[in-house]
Write a protein that holds these residues in place. Sequence first.
Motif, PDB file in Angstrom:
ATOM      1  N   GLU A  46    -128.461 -75.500   9.429  1.00  0.00           N
ATOM      2  CA  GLU A  46    -127.509 -74.901  10.366  1.00  0.00           C
ATOM      3  C   GLU A  46    -126.629 -73.900   9.622  1.00  0.00           C
ATOM      4  O   GLU A  46    -126.100 -74.196   8.556  1.00  0.00           O
ATOM      5  CB  GLU A  46    -126.651 -75.992  11.007  1.00  0.00           C
ATOM      6  CG  GLU A  46    -125.375 -75.521  11.689  1.00  0.00           C
ATOM      7  CD  GLU A  46    -125.602 -74.490  12.774  1.00  0.00           C
ATOM      8  OE1 GLU A  46    -124.869 -73.471  12.788  1.00  0.00           O
ATOM      9  OE2 GLU A  46    -126.501 -74.684  13.614  1.00  0.00           O
ATOM     10  N   ARG A  47    -126.458 -72.704  10.202  1.00  0.00           N
ATOM     11  CA  ARG A  47    -125.698 -71.659   9.493  1.00  0.00           C
ATOM     12  C   ARG A  47    -124.193 -71.868   9.564  1.00  0.00           C
ATOM     13  O   ARG A  47    -123.440 -71.316   8.750  1.00  0.00           O
ATOM     14  CB  ARG A  47    -126.066 -70.278  10.040  1.00  0.00           C
ATOM     15  CG  ARG A  47    -125.564 -69.979  11.428  1.00  0.00           C
ATOM     16  CD  ARG A  47    -126.075 -68.638  11.932  1.00  0.00           C
ATOM     17  NE  ARG A  47    -125.652 -68.387  13.286  1.00  0.00           N
ATOM     18  CZ  ARG A  47    -124.594 -67.634  13.622  1.00  0.00           C
ATOM     19  NH1 ARG A  47    -123.878 -67.064  12.677  1.00  0.00           N
ATOM     20  NH2 ARG A  47    -124.279 -67.454  14.884  1.00  0.00           N
ATOM     21  N   LYS A  79    -118.496 -65.588   8.161  1.00  0.00           N
ATOM     22  CA  LYS A  79    -119.868 -65.738   8.641  1.00  0.00           C
ATOM     23  C   LYS A  79    -120.144 -67.134   9.194  1.00  0.00           C
ATOM     24  O   LYS A  79    -121.195 -67.363   9.798  1.00  0.00           O
ATOM     25  CB  LYS A  79    -120.848 -65.409   7.523  1.00  0.00           C
ATOM     26  CG  LYS A  79    -120.857 -63.938   7.125  1.00  0.00           C
ATOM     27  CD  LYS A  79    -121.863 -63.660   6.032  1.00  0.00           C
ATOM     28  CE  LYS A  79    -121.856 -62.182   5.662  1.00  0.00           C
ATOM     29  NZ  LYS A  79    -122.801 -61.880   4.547  1.00  0.00           N
ATOM     30  N   THR A  80    -119.219 -68.054   8.955  1.00  0.00           N
ATOM     31  CA  THR A  80    -119.368 -69.392   9.517  1.00  0.00           C
ATOM     32  C   THR A  80    -118.310 -69.672  10.583  1.00  0.00           C
ATOM     33  O   THR A  80    -118.080 -70.830  10.933  1.00  0.00           O
ATOM     34  CB  THR A  80    -119.293 -70.468   8.412  1.00  0.00           C
ATOM     35  OG1 THR A  80    -118.025 -70.356   7.738  1.00  0.00           O
ATOM     36  CG2 THR A  80    -120.409 -70.290   7.397  1.00  0.00           C
ATOM     37  N   CYS A  97    -121.115 -71.221  16.579  1.00  0.00           N
ATOM     38  CA  CYS A  97    -121.671 -71.269  15.229  1.00  0.00           C
ATOM     39  C   CYS A  97    -121.102 -72.508  14.547  1.00  0.00           C
ATOM     40  O   CYS A  97    -119.949 -72.505  14.104  1.00  0.00           O
ATOM     41  CB  CYS A  97    -121.324 -69.999  14.456  1.00  0.00           C
ATOM     42  SG  CYS A  97    -121.873 -70.001  12.741  1.00  0.00           S
ATOM     43  N   GLU A 236    -123.992 -74.558   6.729  1.00  0.00           N
ATOM     44  CA  GLU A 236    -123.633 -73.317   6.029  1.00  0.00           C
ATOM     45  C   GLU A 236    -124.838 -72.748   5.273  1.00  0.00           C
ATOM     46  O   GLU A 236    -124.735 -72.276   4.145  1.00  0.00           O
ATOM     47  CB  GLU A 236    -122.440 -73.551   5.103  1.00  0.00           C
ATOM     48  CG  GLU A 236    -121.207 -73.994   5.879  1.00  0.00           C
ATOM     49  CD  GLU A 236    -119.991 -74.239   5.028  1.00  0.00           C
ATOM     50  OE1 GLU A 236    -119.326 -73.245   4.655  1.00  0.00           O
ATOM     51  OE2 GLU A 236    -119.689 -75.411   4.741  1.00  0.00           O
ATOM     52  N   SER A 238    -127.944 -70.042   6.056  1.00  0.00           N
ATOM     53  CA  SER A 238    -128.399 -68.993   6.965  1.00  0.00           C
ATOM     54  C   SER A 238    -129.862 -68.661   6.691  1.00  0.00           C
ATOM     55  O   SER A 238    -130.196 -68.141   5.623  1.00  0.00           O
ATOM     56  CB  SER A 238    -127.537 -67.741   6.789  1.00  0.00           C
ATOM     57  OG  SER A 238    -128.016 -66.684   7.591  1.00  0.00           O
ATOM     58  N   LYS A 240    -133.149 -66.550   6.921  1.00  0.00           N
ATOM     59  CA  LYS A 240    -133.416 -65.122   7.069  1.00  0.00           C
ATOM     60  C   LYS A 240    -134.790 -64.850   7.674  1.00  0.00           C
ATOM     61  O   LYS A 240    -134.932 -64.030   8.567  1.00  0.00           O
ATOM     62  CB  LYS A 240    -133.291 -64.423   5.713  1.00  0.00           C
ATOM     63  CG  LYS A 240    -131.903 -64.519   5.105  1.00  0.00           C
ATOM     64  CD  LYS A 240    -130.852 -63.915   6.028  1.00  0.00           C
ATOM     65  CE  LYS A 240    -129.465 -63.997   5.453  1.00  0.00           C
ATOM     66  NZ  LYS A 240    -128.439 -63.448   6.366  1.00  0.00           N
ATOM     67  N   TYR A 254    -133.831 -68.804   2.968  1.00  0.00           N
ATOM     68  CA  TYR A 254    -132.445 -68.934   3.415  1.00  0.00           C
ATOM     69  C   TYR A 254    -131.458 -68.538   2.326  1.00  0.00           C
ATOM     70  O   TYR A 254    -131.801 -68.432   1.146  1.00  0.00           O
ATOM     71  CB  TYR A 254    -132.168 -70.364   3.871  1.00  0.00           C
ATOM     72  CG  TYR A 254    -132.245 -71.400   2.762  1.00  0.00           C
ATOM     73  CD1 TYR A 254    -131.117 -71.740   2.011  1.00  0.00           C
ATOM     74  CD2 TYR A 254    -133.440 -72.056   2.469  1.00  0.00           C
ATOM     75  CE1 TYR A 254    -131.176 -72.675   1.004  1.00  0.00           C
ATOM     76  CE2 TYR A 254    -133.512 -73.003   1.461  1.00  0.00           C
ATOM     77  CZ  TYR A 254    -132.371 -73.318   0.734  1.00  0.00           C
ATOM     78  OH  TYR A 254    -132.428 -74.251  -0.276  1.00  0.00           O
ATOM     79  N   GLN A 257    -124.376 -69.877   2.650  1.00  0.00           N
ATOM     80  CA  GLN A 257    -123.310 -69.018   3.172  1.00  0.00           C
ATOM     81  C   GLN A 257    -122.111 -68.905   2.234  1.00  0.00           C
ATOM     82  O   GLN A 257    -121.450 -67.869   2.179  1.00  0.00           O
ATOM     83  CB  GLN A 257    -122.831 -69.553   4.534  1.00  0.00           C
ATOM     84  CG  GLN A 257    -123.889 -69.541   5.619  1.00  0.00           C
ATOM     85  CD  GLN A 257    -123.976 -68.216   6.346  1.00  0.00           C
ATOM     86  OE1 GLN A 257    -124.247 -67.188   5.743  1.00  0.00           O
ATOM     87  NE2 GLN A 257    -123.757 -68.243   7.639  1.00  0.00           N
TER      88      GLN A 257
END
Length: 784
Positions: A46-47, A79-80, A97, A236, A238, A240, A254, A257
């Motif tokens: 999970e991002r 970003k989180t 998010c 955290e 992400s 790609k 990935y 983050q």
Amino acid sequence: MNFKRLSSPIGDIKNHYDVVVIGSGYGASIAASRLSRGGKKVCLLERGKEFLPGEYPRTNVQALKEMQFSTKGKHIGSKTGLYDFHMNDDISVFKGCGLGGTSLVNANVSLVPEKRVLEHAEWPTAIRQDPDSYWRNIARAKHMLQPNPYPEGQNGWPKLPKAEAMKKSAAGMGQTAKYLDINVTFKDGKNNAGQDQYECKLCGDCMTGCNYGAKNTTLMNYLPDAKNHGAEIFTEVSVKYISRGANGKWSVHYKIQTANSEIFGAPELFVTADIVVIGAGSLGSTEILLRSKERGLTTSNKVGERFTGNGDVLGFGYNCDERVNTVGFGPHAPGSLDPVGPCITSVIDLREQPVLEAGIVIEDGNVPGAVAPAITPSMLAISKLFGKEHADGIVDFAKKKARELDSMVRGPHHGAVEHTQAFLVMAHDDGNGKMSLEDDHLKITWKGVGKQPIFTDVDKKLREATEAIGGEYVVNPTWTKLLNYDLMTVHPLGGCVMGDDAEKGVVNHKGEVFSSNTGTEVHKGLYISDGAIIPLPLGVNPLITISALAERSCELMAADYGFTIDYSYKDVVLPNNERKPGIQFTETMKGYFSTNETASFDIGEKLGKESGSAFEFTLTVTSNDVETMLKDKNHKAQLEGVVKAPALSSKPLTISDGVFNLFVDEVADVPTKLMKYSMLMHSEECKNYYFYGYKVVRDDKGFDMWKDTCTLFITVHDGNDETSPVLGKGILVIETADFAKQMTTMKVLHAKSKIEEVKIMAQFGKYFSGSLFDIYVKSKLPSF
């Protein structure tokens, strides 16, 4: 409240799993739960961050810190950040998010689409011809999510002003309003996943995150169920893109983050799997698939097409004659304000029209207390710019002006804002939006979407609903001629839609990704499970349909792969995963290594340099409990990261079981400490290597502190541990420019306050500098 953290430190990740699930919303969490129950070793990525009830923003300042905006190749905010806005020229998107995805910040409405929607030709034949599979899995999803209507009048649950206002709006339109099924708990106890939950406090803050454990997000059911059945959850992170190796395994690439590894130009890490389920939401899943396609994954050319905003419209009935009480509690304690109720409770259902696409639903809403301070000036300004004042005579006009003044003076829980109804509408747009990548960033284009006739029809209906309660209709300010009638949706669907073949869709009825532009061949083991696969607007809140399709996909996956999903009840019993303050930094070291030398580091470096055998890593050092780390004699932390070593693999290698030891005492003639690095390295060809490196910190002749702390002597073993044969040796160093970058990555994790953050950083700095003092200064001082 009895809630425990589900996520593990990223350093615990293994190099291979039976299943990797990407995302944690409805589709992803269902896949993680059901496949774990089927005996599969599951990893979920999970991002966003993990929030427990009690940790969601309550104030405007806290909420602003959790907002992130993506717009035209730029990103603003963390970003989180929990509140994720994707801004575009034609239609923008709001989504969640965090661990639980958008379920954390939605209204949790479970409303099944009209029958004609489910019979539409856009659906694959297998779904249209087998409606029982849909309804069977609707029941499974409802069993876990436990939707129920607000229990007005039962056991003392009061009437809600905003629902009462909806009833008057409906009557004025010649319609009726009714309570909806919502995924909210109204009684303390264990839910059907075996997780403790607590009754709703009627605070109205559902969309900024439920701080009381009453909202049935996936964090309350499917995710703890997955963890309880062995799934490993990492936040955290992400993702790609996805690739497939020659060995048939899937690689999920990935970034961490928090690691800031991009400042070193480091490649992505990866984890391999037999099965990958992409459930990152309509935007996230489409972005991952588009990026994977750019990197060589063959797919249908339909990727990114048929995006829909589900006909979403947001409007307000401002300064009504009715007291609506629509502003959430925010920082106010339950009981200190009159009950607001869950975000959405009731609906005026205007479906079942002669033409399917003319049907709409109008639901009540509310404003979360954490963002309420901005509402009063905003509503006043917007009403003057875009509203049309409604008043029955001078007395009514005076009352309205007095209410506006009351809101300005005493705040949003009073006056005009307290008399404002929020409306959320779902309808049927034409579903012709398109997502694409522009400079590696997702872009949505849909020229003229807001000018479709359905939105004019919705506008008329909302004016009727507002007039019935004596208010001033205020349209969403983006849906105006001034802003070219742009839209905002909270229900993005499509982008990787279902179809009978690759010429009609991106996935088949099971969610398997088509492997070419034509035909029905699929990539075995690659699935999409979320709103991205839905091929048309549903005209209602989509969560229960997304959930049913995810349940159905898992059911079919079990049949295809020959395993059984155990659907029996099991209490959630989780280890105490308390989060303590930690510290983290990322470093890059570069040098040379040779497989032609197994004894001497210097010779290995020399031969490696001569043959061009470079060796480079970017590793993130993480202590998840800095206090214990500093007290322990081994001063142990975790390593995670990526290695580039062409002598081992033409592609970057990822690592697992990484251990870093800071300043470990070494028995020697002079005071000596070692900084140790050990880890398993994994190539995409599924070859494993064991790495061991150390820095020697001791006071030799001359000033050698810099050299000592920046020189690593490395040994690579051809196997899984230090007993495996030595493959080669070499030396790595930290370059001055990379050291400067490294300093910018130093951060404290999970501090409760700025004061604690500064204290921990000082504590770590004192230990680090003190250890160097002991070696380079204290050892030279005379003893008395």
